[in-house]
Motif scaffolding. Structure first.
Motif, PDB file in Angstrom:
ATOM      1  N   ALA A 177      20.262  22.879  -5.757  1.00 52.16           N
ATOM      2  CA  ALA A 177      21.514  22.377  -6.336  1.00 52.16           C
ATOM      3  C   ALA A 177      22.603  22.252  -5.269  1.00 52.16           C
ATOM      4  N   VAL A 178      22.699  23.263  -4.385  1.00 55.92           N
ATOM      5  CA  VAL A 178      23.712  23.220  -3.330  1.00 55.92           C
ATOM      6  C   VAL A 178      23.483  22.010  -2.432  1.00 55.92           C
TER       7      VAL A 178
ATOM      8  N   GLN B  35      29.766  29.901   1.263  1.00 56.66           N
ATOM      9  CA  GLN B  35      29.573  31.339   1.147  1.00 56.66           C
ATOM     10  C   GLN B  35      30.829  32.048   0.636  1.00 56.66           C
ATOM     11  N   LYS B  36      32.008  31.616   1.163  1.00 52.66           N
ATOM     12  CA  LYS B  36      33.227  32.361   0.861  1.00 52.66           C
ATOM     13  C   LYS B  36      34.025  31.757  -0.290  1.00 52.66           C
TER      14      LYS B  36
ATOM     15  N   LEU C 111      33.078  28.317  -2.413  1.00 48.23           N
ATOM     16  CA  LEU C 111      32.499  27.536  -3.508  1.00 48.23           C
ATOM     17  C   LEU C 111      31.539  28.354  -4.374  1.00 48.23           C
ATOM     18  N   LEU C 112      30.574  29.042  -3.723  1.00 52.90           N
ATOM     19  CA  LEU C 112      29.594  29.788  -4.529  1.00 52.90           C
ATOM     20  C   LEU C 112      30.232  30.919  -5.333  1.00 52.90           C
ATOM     21  N   PRO C 113      31.158  31.720  -4.726  1.00 50.55           N
ATOM     22  CA  PRO C 113      31.808  32.748  -5.555  1.00 50.55           C
ATOM     23  C   PRO C 113      32.526  32.141  -6.761  1.00 50.55           C
ATOM     24  N   ALA C 114      33.177  30.983  -6.553  1.00 53.82           N
ATOM     25  CA  ALA C 114      33.906  30.366  -7.664  1.00 53.82           C
ATOM     26  C   ALA C 114      32.947  29.853  -8.726  1.00 53.82           C
TER      27      ALA C 114
END
Lengths: 289, 288
Positions: free
Chosen positions: B91-92, B187-188, B190-193
């Motif tokens: 997906a990424v 890492q910092k 997009l994915l956390p959100a």
């Protein structure tokens, strides 16, 4: 410099993963084709439709008649969607036009729970509740009718949830215009909402059909599993999926190849149904735009 | 044509839809209630601590489901360890690395959509030949887990993709303005959100994997012993229900209890996931 090379490195890895994910379906189809090769090679493909009975494991006189199973799959699916489509569409109309926001949230959540009930649990429930009920009308109970009922109830949420989404996507100005014309709720539903969401609702019904064709567990537990042509609703039947599930454990050589061919047929059928969906969706979008 | 005739007919139509629709809605949810009620009625008395942790005795008629629970969790673990990184990675890449609408990205999403349409029994056939025979894993927990991983991959790809797509665009432009590399931004920022959306996807995948039976019968098999390694056969809760109901005379009371356990497990996961999704959507719409 090093930062952009780590970026590129991760890009390569992710790209590999993505290509693998997209190609997995080809790998599966490839294995099915490979597995069904012996039957394609043996030149007995026509026997699938000309043989009268199903005795693929027999040494002396193997019989490959798969037609009763195809008919069973077709009938079970047809009857199941005949139950699920009206129920699902009617319930989504009620959901959209008669329920308050609060009740809608509850209805959707409950439907999602129903959609999450495992098929083996549906099958087990069918075996303990539906089969005895059908048996009271006409034995043996494990029958075409029981399979259609269980499967039909199982796919209602698929139809209902997609129809809800389709009805929810109708542009508001159309409904306002209907209200402005003084149309009642029923007339708005019949003349505006259902025609406008036709494509979305059909898409949901197609998804439900694909699910019904491929369903194994809920069906195998209630259909009776006799590979003969049914002559009534109360006759036991055996759809294609049930045949694979019941015989894969011991099948060998040509028999096994036949089951792979049956699997290939299933993938082609469901793939054709689902592959057709995006085209419908595009039509829908261009019609709105 | 007088007005009162039209409005009377229109009111009839209103009522017709209300009755048909209300009946259908109540009937559908009634089915859910009926299933739950039946399973509680038949199964609740069987669920005890000893049942949940005990050995399987006399082919499942007696004893508990301890080894079955352990096997189920191990199969699920194998499945997630493979499917979550693969699904998120795919997906990424589709969302952040490749140009949207390009031929490759369309081919990959099309392949993933088709994968989602493959019937579970076909995954069983594939898993049996590929994982069990070609890769030599035999009837094993690992083979079953990998088969399920293939099956839930599309769910994870779809949910991660839509979670990334729903992020406010300032996040991406903000990260770019800070000069973050693509991988650091992912890492910092997009994915956390996007994490809540991904978690919902994982929960959906877990639900689907726990429900699955047909794909496991020929891959992880039927063994009821305590699994000592991932290379051993072990049956899942779903396979246990199937076997007790179909092949074991007098197995239905333990089948009911097992079905109730499975249903409760899936409902808890499902409700948690929809709860998280609702919260997240509300917070997203609040920030916009």
């Amino acid at each position: 410099m090093s930062r952009s090379s780590t970026d590129r490195f991760f890009g390569l890895i992710l790209g590999g993963v993505a290509i693998f994910s997209g190609g997995l379906v080809l790998l599966i189809v490839g294995f099915l084709i490979l597995g069904s090769f012996p039957i394609l090679e043996s030149g007995r493909l026509a026997n699938l439709f000309t043989d009268e009975t199903w005795r693929p494991g027999s040494d002396r006189d193997p019989q490959f008649g798969i037609l009763p199973m195809l008919v069973a799959s077709f009938l079970v699916t047809l009857l199941a969607i005949g139950i699920a489509a009206p129920l699902g569409v009617a319930s989504s109309v009620f959901h959209h036009f008669y329920l308050s926001e609060q009740l809608r949230r509850w209805n959707r959540r409950m439907l999602e729970l129903l959609a999450g009930v495992p098929s083996v649990v549906f099958g087990f429930w069918g075996l303990t509740v539906i089969v005895p009920a059908v048996n009271r009308i006409e034995p043996p109970g494990q029958s075409l009718l029981a399979a259609a009922l269980v499967l039909g109830l199982m796919i209602v949420p698929t139809v209902a949830l997609t129809s809800q989404a389709a009805l929810g996507a109708i542009p508001n100005y159309q409904l306002l215009a209907a209200a402005g014309l003084g149309l009642g709720r029923g007339q708005t539903i019949l003349n505006i909402a259902l025609p406008a969401s036709r494509n979305g609702i059909m898409g949901g019904i197609l998804l439900a059909i694909a699910r019904a064709v491929g369903e194994t567990m809920a069906v195998v537990m209630v259909c009776g599993n006799i590979p003969e042509m049914p002559s009534s609703l109360f006759d036991p039947v055996r759809p294609v999926t049930a045949t694979i599930a019941l015989e894969m454990g011991y099948a060998s050589s040509t028999h096994q190849a036949l089951l792979f061919a049956a699997g290939l047929l299933l993938v082609l059928a469901t793939g054709a149904i689902v592959g057709w969906l995006p085209f419908r969706r595009n039509e829908n979008e261009s019609a709105v735009g | 044509m007088s007005h009162s005739v039209v409005s009377a007919r229109s009111r009839c139509l209103d009522w017709a839809f209300a009755i048909a629709g209300g009946g259908a809605a109540v009937g559908t949810l009634g089915t859910l209630a009926w299933i739950i009620w039946d399973l509680i009625r038949l199964g609740i008395s069987g669920i005890t601590w000893n049942f949940l942790t005990g050995e399987v005795e006399s082919a499942g008629r007696g004893g508990g489901i301890g080894p079955v629970v352990v096997s189920t969790l191990l199969i699920l673990g194998c499945c997630l360890v493979v499917a979550v990184p693969a699904g998120m990675g795919c997906a990424v890449w589709l969302s952040e690395y490749v140009q949207r609408g390009s031929r490759l990205s369309r081919a990959i999403s099309g392949g993933v959509d088709l994968l989602a349409s493959v019937p579970s029994i076909v995954f069983g056939l594939f898993g049996m030949t590929f994982f069990s025979q070609v890769l030599g894993l035999g009837f094993s927990i690992l083979s079953g887990g990998l088969t399920l991983a293939c099956m839930i991959l599309p769910i994870l790809v779809r949910t991660t993709l839509s979670a990334l797509g729903n992020l406010p665009s300032d996040l991406r432009s903000g990260a770019a303005a800070l000069g973050l590399s693509r991988i650091t931004a992912l890492q910092k920022v997009l994915l956390p959100a996007a994490m809540p959306g991904v978690l919902v996807g994982i929960a959906l995948g877990v639900g689907r994997a726990l429900s699955e039976t047909a794909a496991l019968v020929f891959t992880s098999g039927y063994s009821t012993r305590w699994p000592a390694s991932l290379g051993e056969s072990g049956r899942s809760l779903s396979v246990h229900i199937y076997d007790l109901a179909m092949n074991i005379p007098n197995g239905s009371s333990n089948a009911s209890a097992t079905a109730l356990v499975l249903l409760i497990l899936i409902f808890v996961i499902n409700l948690t996931a929809t709860g998280v999704a609702d919260l997240w959507m509300r917070r997203l719409s609040a920030t916009e």
